[in-house]
Enzyme design. Structure first.
Site, PDB file in Angstrom:
ATOM      1  N   PHE A  72       0.862  -1.190   0.000  1.00  0.00           N
ATOM      2  CA  PHE A  72       0.000   0.000   0.000  1.00  0.00           C
ATOM      3  C   PHE A  72       0.889   1.228   0.000  1.00  0.00           C
ATOM      4  O   PHE A  72       1.657   1.453   0.929  1.00  0.00           O
ATOM      5  CB  PHE A  72      -0.953   0.053   1.206  1.00  0.00           C
ATOM      6  CG  PHE A  72      -1.837   1.271   1.126  1.00  0.00           C
ATOM      7  CD1 PHE A  72      -2.989   1.264   0.356  1.00  0.00           C
ATOM      8  CD2 PHE A  72      -1.478   2.452   1.760  1.00  0.00           C
ATOM      9  CE1 PHE A  72      -3.785   2.410   0.236  1.00  0.00           C
ATOM     10  CE2 PHE A  72      -2.266   3.600   1.645  1.00  0.00           C
ATOM     11  CZ  PHE A  72      -3.427   3.573   0.877  1.00  0.00           C
ATOM     12  N   ASP A 118       9.296   3.069   2.153  1.00  0.00           N
ATOM     13  CA  ASP A 118       8.078   3.824   2.453  1.00  0.00           C
ATOM     14  C   ASP A 118       7.778   3.624   3.933  1.00  0.00           C
ATOM     15  O   ASP A 118       7.248   2.586   4.331  1.00  0.00           O
ATOM     16  CB  ASP A 118       6.915   3.334   1.570  1.00  0.00           C
ATOM     17  CG  ASP A 118       5.612   4.078   1.880  1.00  0.00           C
ATOM     18  OD1 ASP A 118       5.551   4.792   2.905  1.00  0.00           O
ATOM     19  OD2 ASP A 118       4.651   3.936   1.092  1.00  0.00           O
ATOM     20  N   LYS A 137       2.262  11.115   7.304  1.00  0.00           N
ATOM     21  CA  LYS A 137       1.452  10.843   8.503  1.00  0.00           C
ATOM     22  C   LYS A 137       1.988  11.531   9.761  1.00  0.00           C
ATOM     23  O   LYS A 137       1.861  12.729   9.896  1.00  0.00           O
ATOM     24  CB  LYS A 137       1.292   9.322   8.670  1.00  0.00           C
ATOM     25  CG  LYS A 137       0.490   8.722   7.496  1.00  0.00           C
ATOM     26  CD  LYS A 137      -0.161   7.400   7.804  1.00  0.00           C
ATOM     27  CE  LYS A 137      -1.182   7.061   6.715  1.00  0.00           C
ATOM     28  NZ  LYS A 137      -0.814   5.949   5.854  1.00  0.00           N
TER      29      LYS A 137
HETATM   30  C1  LIG Z   1      -0.957   6.081   4.352  1.00  0.00           C
HETATM   31  C2  LIG Z   1       0.123   5.553   3.523  1.00  0.00           C
HETATM   32  C3  LIG Z   1       0.441   6.141   2.279  1.00  0.00           C
HETATM   33  C4  LIG Z   1      -0.364   7.258   1.669  1.00  0.00           C
HETATM   34  O1  LIG Z   1      -0.414   8.396   2.449  1.00  0.00           O
HETATM   35  P1  LIG Z   1      -1.582   9.470   2.170  1.00  0.00           P
HETATM   36  O2  LIG Z   1      -1.213  10.633   3.056  1.00  0.00           O
HETATM   37  O3  LIG Z   1      -2.864   8.833   2.566  1.00  0.00           O
HETATM   38  O4  LIG Z   1      -1.539   9.813   0.722  1.00  0.00           O
HETATM   39  C5  LIG Z   1       1.527   5.619   1.581  1.00  0.00           C
HETATM   40  N1  LIG Z   1       2.249   4.597   2.071  1.00  0.00           N
HETATM   41  C6  LIG Z   1       1.964   4.007   3.255  1.00  0.00           C
HETATM   42  C7  LIG Z   1       2.821   2.888   3.736  1.00  0.00           C
HETATM   43  C8  LIG Z   1       0.885   4.452   4.009  1.00  0.00           C
HETATM   44  O5  LIG Z   1       0.582   3.840   5.156  1.00  0.00           O
END
Ligand SMILES: *Cc1c(COP(=O)(O)O)cnc(C)c1O
Length: 423
Positions: free
Chosen positions: A144, A230, A271
């Site tokens: 994700f 990520d 986040k």
């Molecule tokens: C939440 C998330 C995203 C996307 O972030 P948004 O601010 O919702 O665009 C990308 N990668 C990971 C691992 C995430 O948990």
């Protein structure tokens, strides 16, 4: 604006006027403080989602709030057409904090991922010598990384993908936590990067083998390929260290001194980098990589704005000053011990896994069943908010400012709820 006096009224408004792109639990929140949330009727809940790990510092943290108010009364947005007096200090702060030469600030997580993809491709053409338009990026199954058209192109969640094509080309999907599959994919000379979550959060909190990221980095290095981590969900102390790539080190700055640390070539954060106050994301990399981006080639009107920059600095200060990584580690161990007891005792839950305070409990039912959802609704009624990630998996991720006593109270609520489902 219409005043909301009941949860049903708020839900009806959203249903009538908002796009139905989410399926929330039936609770309408009106207030938050620390580990607690309150609904419109004034009922108090423990938050076990933390806005998908965006509020690691707890709701409405006073230090971050003060930074926001002060900066909001001074200067909020200039665009990058001009310099502003907060961006430079923020860039120095965050690069030293995480141990990289340079940062590129954006707003949302998905934008951070898009930014990393663009930089990796450009690096591939200009530094690695890949032929024009041939660059490939390896990704993991069940990843994700966000919701843009390019990012959903390499998702294997049918719900996220179906009828949003045509899809962006140039991605190779391999199984997660499989170094052999990575090595095989790396034999393609057009590969420029491997984009990976050090722990897969949305997929259901899949923690890979201990040395997965370390081995992945070595395999990438051998082929002159960039490792992109990520850490939008796993970063900022969530998994019991500042970053998941820190391994088992709990020191409050990212550092190469620790043997457990694996330095990614690019680090994507979002986040909790702003503690839930304001969308801020960032890509960090060293000069030989970030240097490929020249004026006009990437940007965002809001990216690097003084309000976001000030908020992010305060949010990161809170993480180190309040030792949130150590607390997440300690409470995470307690949580899994308590949940393991439930798994041993009740047949309705079959597994607990996770790291730090990013954990999941797997419900003993099919992915299509509504059992996990029903348990979350019952948890809500008992004063605790959590949400299924996929069908039968419930993620438990409270703010990292929780105390041991509060955590035990929460485990009692979960136990009581599970026990009621058992009969
Ligand atoms: C939440 C998330 C995203 C996307 O972030 P948004 O601010 O919702 O665009 C990308 N990668 C990971 C691992 C995430 O948990």
């Amino acid at each position: 604006m219409q005043t909301i006096t009941s949860s049903n009224q708020a839900i009806a408004l959203e249903d009538k006027y908002g796009a139905h792109n989410y399926h929330p639990l039936p609770v309408v929140l009106a207030k938050g403080e620390g580990v607690f949330l309150w609904d419109v009727e004034g009922k108090r809940y423990y938050d076990f989602l933390s806005a998908y790990s965006a509020v690691n510092q707890g709701h409405c943290h006073p230090r971050i709030k003060d930074a926001l108010i002060e900066q909001a009364s001074t200067l909020t947005l200039t665009s990058r057409a001009f310099h502003n007096d907060v961006l430079g200090p923020f860039e120095k702060y965050i690069t030293e904090y995480f141990g990289f030469d340079k940062v590129l600030p954006m707003n949302t997580g998905a934008e951070g991922v898009e930014t990393a993809i663009k930089i990796a491709r450009k690096w591939g053409y200009e530094k690695k010598g890949v032929d024009e338009n041939q660059a490939k990026i390896i990704v993991a199954e069940n990843n994700f990384h966000g919701r843009t058209t390019t990012i959903i192109s390499f998702s294997n969640d049918e719900n996220a993908r179906r009828n949003f094509g045509p899809y962006t080309a140039g991605f190779i999907k391999i199984p997660y936590d499989d170094v052999d599959a990575l090595k095989e994919a790396l034999s393609d000379p057009d590969v420029v990067a491997f984009l990976v979550e050090p722990i897969q959060g949305e997929a259901g909190v899949y923690v890979p083998s201990d040395d997965y990221i370390k081995q992945a980095k070595a395999a990438c290095e051998a082929k002159n390929v960039l490792l992109i981590a990520d850490e939008i969900q796993t970063g900022i102390a969530r998994t019991g260290s500042l970053l998941a790539v820190c391994g088992n080190c709990t020191c409050e700055k990212s550092c190469e001194k620790q043997a457990t640390y694996t330095k990614p070539d690019m680090l994507i954060l979002g986040k909790a980098i702003s503690g839930g106050f304001y969308p801020v994301s960032a890509v960090l990399a060293d000069d030989h990589i970030m240097g490929v981006i020249k004026p006009g080639q990437h940007g965002s009107t809001f990216g690097g704005n003084p309000l976001g920059a000030k908020v992010a600095m305060a949010a990161l200060e809170v993480v180190s000053d309040e030792n949130l990584a150590q607390n997440a580690r300690k409470l995470g161990e307690l949580f899994r011990v308590r949940m393991q007891k439930l798994v041993d005792r009740y047949t309705i839950v079959k597994l607990v896994r996770g790291k730090g305070l990013l954990n999941a409990v797997v419900v003993n039912d099919t992915e299509e069943s509504s059992t996990a959802w029903d348990i979350c609704v019952a948890l809500k009624d008992n004063g605790l908010l959590a949400k299924p990630t996929h069908g039968n998996i419930i993620r438990f991720a409270p703010p990292l400012v929780m105390t041991e006593e509060q955590l035990h109270e929460c485990c009692d609520i979960i136990e009581k709820t599970i026990a009621a489902f058992e009969k």
